[in-house]
Design a protein around this motif. Structure first.
Motif, PDB file in Angstrom:
ATOM      1  N   PRO A   1      38.409  40.039  33.977  1.00 32.95           N
ATOM      2  CA  PRO A   1      37.487  40.912  34.710  1.00 32.95           C
ATOM      3  C   PRO A   1      36.188  40.208  35.099  1.00 32.95           C
ATOM      4  O   PRO A   1      35.693  40.385  36.217  1.00 32.95           O
ATOM      5  CB  PRO A   1      37.232  42.057  33.710  1.00 32.95           C
ATOM      6  N   GLU A   2      35.637  39.411  34.187  1.00 33.94           N
ATOM      7  CA  GLU A   2      34.372  38.731  34.474  1.00 33.94           C
ATOM      8  C   GLU A   2      34.541  37.689  35.585  1.00 33.94           C
ATOM      9  O   GLU A   2      33.698  37.564  36.475  1.00 33.94           O
ATOM     10  CB  GLU A   2      33.838  38.065  33.215  1.00 33.94           C
ATOM     11  N   GLN A   3      35.648  36.954  35.547  1.00 34.43           N
ATOM     12  CA  GLN A   3      35.906  35.964  36.596  1.00 34.43           C
ATOM     13  C   GLN A   3      36.095  36.642  37.949  1.00 34.43           C
ATOM     14  O   GLN A   3      35.601  36.171  38.977  1.00 34.43           O
ATOM     15  CB  GLN A   3      37.150  35.151  36.243  1.00 34.43           C
ATOM     16  N   ARG A   4      36.820  37.744  37.942  1.00 34.84           N
ATOM     17  CA  ARG A   4      37.089  38.448  39.208  1.00 34.84           C
ATOM     18  C   ARG A   4      35.806  38.970  39.825  1.00 34.84           C
ATOM     19  O   ARG A   4      35.582  38.823  41.024  1.00 34.84           O
ATOM     20  CB  ARG A   4      38.063  39.591  38.947  1.00 34.84           C
ATOM     21  N   VAL A   5      34.958  39.562  39.007  1.00 33.26           N
ATOM     22  CA  VAL A   5      33.694  40.092  39.521  1.00 33.26           C
ATOM     23  C   VAL A   5      32.823  38.971  40.064  1.00 33.26           C
ATOM     24  O   VAL A   5      32.260  39.065  41.159  1.00 33.26           O
ATOM     25  CB  VAL A   5      32.960  40.874  38.413  1.00 33.26           C
ATOM     26  N   ALA A   6      32.711  37.886  39.320  1.00 31.66           N
ATOM     27  CA  ALA A   6      31.869  36.769  39.759  1.00 31.66           C
ATOM     28  C   ALA A   6      32.395  36.161  41.055  1.00 31.66           C
ATOM     29  O   ALA A   6      31.626  35.858  41.976  1.00 31.66           O
ATOM     30  CB  ALA A   6      31.795  35.708  38.660  1.00 31.66           C
ATOM     31  N   PHE A   7      33.706  35.975  41.139  1.00 28.04           N
ATOM     32  CA  PHE A   7      34.297  35.367  42.333  1.00 28.04           C
ATOM     33  C   PHE A   7      34.118  36.264  43.554  1.00 28.04           C
ATOM     34  O   PHE A   7      33.711  35.804  44.628  1.00 28.04           O
ATOM     35  CB  PHE A   7      35.777  35.102  42.090  1.00 28.04           C
ATOM     36  N   VAL A   8      34.442  37.534  43.418  1.00 33.97           N
ATOM     37  CA  VAL A   8      34.341  38.450  44.558  1.00 33.97           C
ATOM     38  C   VAL A   8      32.899  38.557  45.028  1.00 33.97           C
ATOM     39  O   VAL A   8      32.615  38.469  46.233  1.00 33.97           O
ATOM     40  CB  VAL A   8      34.901  39.837  44.188  1.00 33.97           C
TER      41      VAL A   8
ATOM     42  N   ALA B   1      37.417  30.949  38.417  1.00 34.33           N
ATOM     43  CA  ALA B   1      38.178  31.806  39.331  1.00 34.33           C
ATOM     44  C   ALA B   1      38.550  31.053  40.599  1.00 34.33           C
ATOM     45  O   ALA B   1      39.667  31.184  41.115  1.00 34.33           O
ATOM     46  CB  ALA B   1      37.355  33.044  39.677  1.00 34.33           C
ATOM     47  N   ARG B   2      37.634  30.244  41.076  1.00 37.35           N
ATOM     48  CA  ARG B   2      37.877  29.474  42.310  1.00 37.35           C
ATOM     49  C   ARG B   2      39.027  28.495  42.109  1.00 37.35           C
ATOM     50  O   ARG B   2      39.863  28.305  42.994  1.00 37.35           O
ATOM     51  CB  ARG B   2      36.600  28.748  42.705  1.00 37.35           C
ATOM     52  N   ARG B   3      39.079  27.882  40.948  1.00 43.67           N
ATOM     53  CA  ARG B   3      40.175  26.955  40.667  1.00 43.67           C
ATOM     54  C   ARG B   3      41.509  27.698  40.642  1.00 43.67           C
ATOM     55  O   ARG B   3      42.519  27.197  41.139  1.00 43.67           O
ATOM     56  CB  ARG B   3      39.935  26.237  39.336  1.00 43.67           C
ATOM     57  N   ALA B   4      41.513  28.890  40.072  1.00 49.30           N
ATOM     58  CA  ALA B   4      42.747  29.677  40.029  1.00 49.30           C
ATOM     59  C   ALA B   4      43.155  30.114  41.436  1.00 49.30           C
ATOM     60  O   ALA B   4      44.343  30.129  41.778  1.00 49.30           O
ATOM     61  CB  ALA B   4      42.564  30.891  39.132  1.00 49.30           C
ATOM     62  N   ALA B   5      42.169  30.456  42.258  1.00 53.30           N
ATOM     63  CA  ALA B   5      42.452  30.948  43.608  1.00 53.30           C
ATOM     64  C   ALA B   5      42.944  29.858  44.537  1.00 53.30           C
ATOM     65  O   ALA B   5      43.564  30.145  45.567  1.00 53.30           O
ATOM     66  CB  ALA B   5      41.201  31.608  44.197  1.00 53.30           C
TER      67      ALA B   5
END
Length: 323
Positions: A133-140, A170-174
């Motif tokens: 959740p924290e990664q998703r919020v930061a990335f978006v 998150a960017r690395r995962a995306a």
């Protein structure tokens, strides 16, 4: 006063809904989050001390909405672990008139959007499901909507450095090598999807293989209502044969297939309807990711619980669709 308050909020609603939908992957949950943001906004304005904290309305609303979404994401993890089969986001489906798609599925003002072309569509929302959740919020907030890390830190109750680290992970995962990429402009999307429809209609395996990327992935979400593959199908040959099998079975059982081009999360896709072997109406929305002239991802949403806002097809809808 009330009229002004409502007008100020409504001017931000499109952006807030886009933010919430990117975070939650559900239009209904996004709208609930925006409504909760409105209630907190109205409550803040009724309190002089809290009202003084609102120096920049857009930023305050975005931060408040993001905090609400973060709470929803943390609780949604448990629900999605018990989901039957593969999970796909609830698509935002809008009519396509043959023109250039809007910058996202429903946000009306291109000048206010910071979303890049390769961050549109169902493919992005699927990737976001891999994140905490924290990664998703930061990335978006940062990569999609250009919110500074200092404000993201407020949402996460962390430091700007920690927020930056969440976004970096998150960017690395995306951008991982197994993530379907979408970089096609509207003209290329139209050309590739027309070739895809023609190949599946004719049953030409070689033609279909030519329009699919070597590492194409197909994901189907039936929500337990309709059968789908239990795991993603990966690779050009398995995906091509699976797709042709679907259309061959439909033809064998005399099922009448109808379809129309639509925008799925801002990217050109398909709305299809047919009759299932058990006599039920089967409605499906397919989102695509297109990169380098080929389809890199197909996302079949068949779960009727996620298609309750889907408009009816026009009476003259046909297969293959008219482009």
């Amino acid at each position: 006063m009330t009229v002004d308050l409502v007008a100020e909020f409504e001017a931000e609603r499109g952006r807030l809904t886009a933010v919430a939908h990117r975070m939650l992957g559900s239009r209904s949950e996004a709208e609930d989050a925006v409504q909760e943001t409105w209630l907190r906004y109205a409550g803040a304005l009724a309190d002089p001390q809290r009202r003084a904290e609102i120096r920049h309305l857009g930023g305050w609303l975005t931060t408040t909405c993001a905090r609400i979404c973060l709470d929803v994401l943390r609780s949604a993890r448990v629900r999605r672990e018990t989901y039957p089969g593969q999970w796909l986001p609830e698509p935002v489906v809008t009519p396509w008139d043959g023109g250039v798609p809007a910058p996202d599925g429903f946000a009306p003002d291109p000048a206010d959007r910071a979303v890049r072309r390769d961050q549109l569509g169902t493919a992005l929302l699927v990737v976001l499901e891999r994140l905490s959740p924290e990664q998703r919020v930061a990335f978006v907030l940062h990569d999609v909507f250009a919110v500074p890390f200092a404000r993201i830190a407020e949402v996460l109750a962390s430091t700007p450095e920690a927020a930056r680290q969440h976004a970096s992970r998150a960017r690395r995962a995306a951008t991982a090598t197994d993530v379907p990429r979408h970089t096609a402009d509207p003209a290329e999307q139209r050309r590739v999807l027309a070739a895809f429809a023609a190949a599946t209609e004719s049953g030409d395996l070689d033609a279909l293989v030519r329009v699919l990327a070597p590492d194409v992935v197909l994901i189907g979400d039936g929500g337990g209502h309709f059968p789908t593959a239990r795991r993603p199908i990966v690779g050009v040959d398995p995906v091509a044969r699976f797709l042709l099998g679907l259309f061959t079975r439909a033809s064998r059982y005399g099922q009448h297939l109808r379809a129309a081009p639509v925008l799925v999360d801002g990217v050109l896709g398909l709305h299809l309807e047919t009759v299932a072997p058990d006599g039920r109406l089967l409605r499906m929305v397919t989102g695509f990711a297109v990169h380098d002239g080929r389809i890199s991802g197909l996302f079949h949403q068949l779960n009727p619980d996620k298609l309750h806002l889907l408009p009816d097809l026009a009476p003259d809808a046909t297969w293959p669709p008219r482009w």
